[in-house]
Design a protein around this motif. Sequence first.
Motif, PDB file in Angstrom:
ATOM      1  N   GLU A  51       2.533   2.631  -9.140  1.00  0.00           N
ATOM      2  CA  GLU A  51       2.407   2.056  -7.798  1.00  0.00           C
ATOM      3  C   GLU A  51       3.779   1.590  -7.349  1.00  0.00           C
ATOM      4  O   GLU A  51       4.459   0.842  -8.041  1.00  0.00           O
ATOM      5  CB  GLU A  51       1.431   0.893  -7.789  1.00  0.00           C
ATOM      6  N   PRO A  53       5.963   0.190  -3.617  1.00  0.00           N
ATOM      7  CA  PRO A  53       5.578  -0.529  -2.399  1.00  0.00           C
ATOM      8  C   PRO A  53       4.951   0.374  -1.330  1.00  0.00           C
ATOM      9  O   PRO A  53       4.100  -0.080  -0.563  1.00  0.00           O
ATOM     10  CB  PRO A  53       6.906  -1.116  -1.909  1.00  0.00           C
ATOM     11  N   ASP A  54       5.325   1.662  -1.301  1.00  0.00           N
ATOM     12  CA  ASP A  54       4.836   2.552  -0.251  1.00  0.00           C
ATOM     13  C   ASP A  54       3.786   3.559  -0.700  1.00  0.00           C
ATOM     14  O   ASP A  54       3.051   4.106   0.131  1.00  0.00           O
ATOM     15  CB  ASP A  54       6.003   3.342   0.356  1.00  0.00           C
ATOM     16  N   ASN A  55       3.714   3.852  -1.994  1.00  0.00           N
ATOM     17  CA  ASN A  55       2.850   4.938  -2.474  1.00  0.00           C
ATOM     18  C   ASN A  55       2.190   4.608  -3.796  1.00  0.00           C
ATOM     19  O   ASN A  55       2.601   3.704  -4.509  1.00  0.00           O
ATOM     20  CB  ASN A  55       3.684   6.215  -2.728  1.00  0.00           C
ATOM     21  N   LYS A 136       0.363   4.689   0.915  1.00  0.00           N
ATOM     22  CA  LYS A 136      -0.473   3.531   1.253  1.00  0.00           C
ATOM     23  C   LYS A 136      -0.564   3.402   2.773  1.00  0.00           C
ATOM     24  O   LYS A 136       0.355   3.776   3.493  1.00  0.00           O
ATOM     25  CB  LYS A 136       0.142   2.249   0.695  1.00  0.00           C
ATOM     26  N   GLU A 138      -0.412   1.319   6.214  1.00  0.00           N
ATOM     27  CA  GLU A 138       0.544   0.281   6.622  1.00  0.00           C
ATOM     28  C   GLU A 138       0.028  -1.126   6.343  1.00  0.00           C
ATOM     29  O   GLU A 138       0.777  -1.994   5.918  1.00  0.00           O
ATOM     30  CB  GLU A 138       0.893   0.425   8.108  1.00  0.00           C
ATOM     31  N   SER A 140      -1.710  -2.211   3.985  1.00  0.00           N
ATOM     32  CA  SER A 140      -1.732  -2.598   2.567  1.00  0.00           C
ATOM     33  C   SER A 140      -0.338  -2.733   1.965  1.00  0.00           C
ATOM     34  O   SER A 140      -0.200  -3.184   0.835  1.00  0.00           O
ATOM     35  CB  SER A 140      -2.528  -1.565   1.764  1.00  0.00           C
ATOM     36  N   LYS A 141       0.686  -2.354   2.704  1.00  0.00           N
ATOM     37  CA  LYS A 141       2.049  -2.470   2.194  1.00  0.00           C
ATOM     38  C   LYS A 141       2.488  -3.936   2.231  1.00  0.00           C
ATOM     39  O   LYS A 141       2.129  -4.673   3.144  1.00  0.00           O
ATOM     40  CB  LYS A 141       3.014  -1.638   3.035  1.00  0.00           C
ATOM     41  N   ARG A 143       4.601  -7.165   2.956  1.00  0.00           N
ATOM     42  CA  ARG A 143       5.531  -7.533   4.021  1.00  0.00           C
ATOM     43  C   ARG A 143       5.992  -8.966   3.757  1.00  0.00           C
ATOM     44  O   ARG A 143       5.285  -9.768   3.157  1.00  0.00           O
ATOM     45  CB  ARG A 143       4.891  -7.424   5.403  1.00  0.00           C
TER      46      ARG A 143
END
Length: 148
Positions: A51, A53-55, A136, A138, A140-141, A143
């Motif tokens: 996992e 941060p983006d995928n 993922k 947006e 769920s990313k 921030r």
Amino acid sequence: MTNLTRTPNRSLRTLQNEIDQVFNRLFPTSDENGRNESTTRMWAPRTDMVETPDNYEIRLDLPGLSKDDLTINMQERQLTVSGERRHEARNEDDEYVRVERAFGHFHRSFTLPQSIQEDNIEASYQDGVLTITVPKAEESKPRQIAIQ
């Protein structure tokens, strides 16, 4: 009945091998000639899941297969990879001392979270490794929140 004994320093791989041996004795398989051969059983490729941060990335070890031997399906958050490793042609004069590589059909299924971009899933295959990238959504990313 096979007894599994607990040894404090035994590796996880040793335990896996013992469990595989128990299942192979309990559920033997036969080849097309009716011989009991463990190399004809269904096999499962080794898999890593990462996992970022983006995928989410799923990497499967599939040496000896081409991308034409593989199928990837997605249905109701269930990602399934399947395929087949075919037997190599054997010379009648060859006397095999040991056969450990598995052949035959395989499938692996992964339940993905709801917060993904299902339409943007990508797959690549290089040097016997299949990499599936699941972006993922947006929302769920992670921030960063500014402190007031």
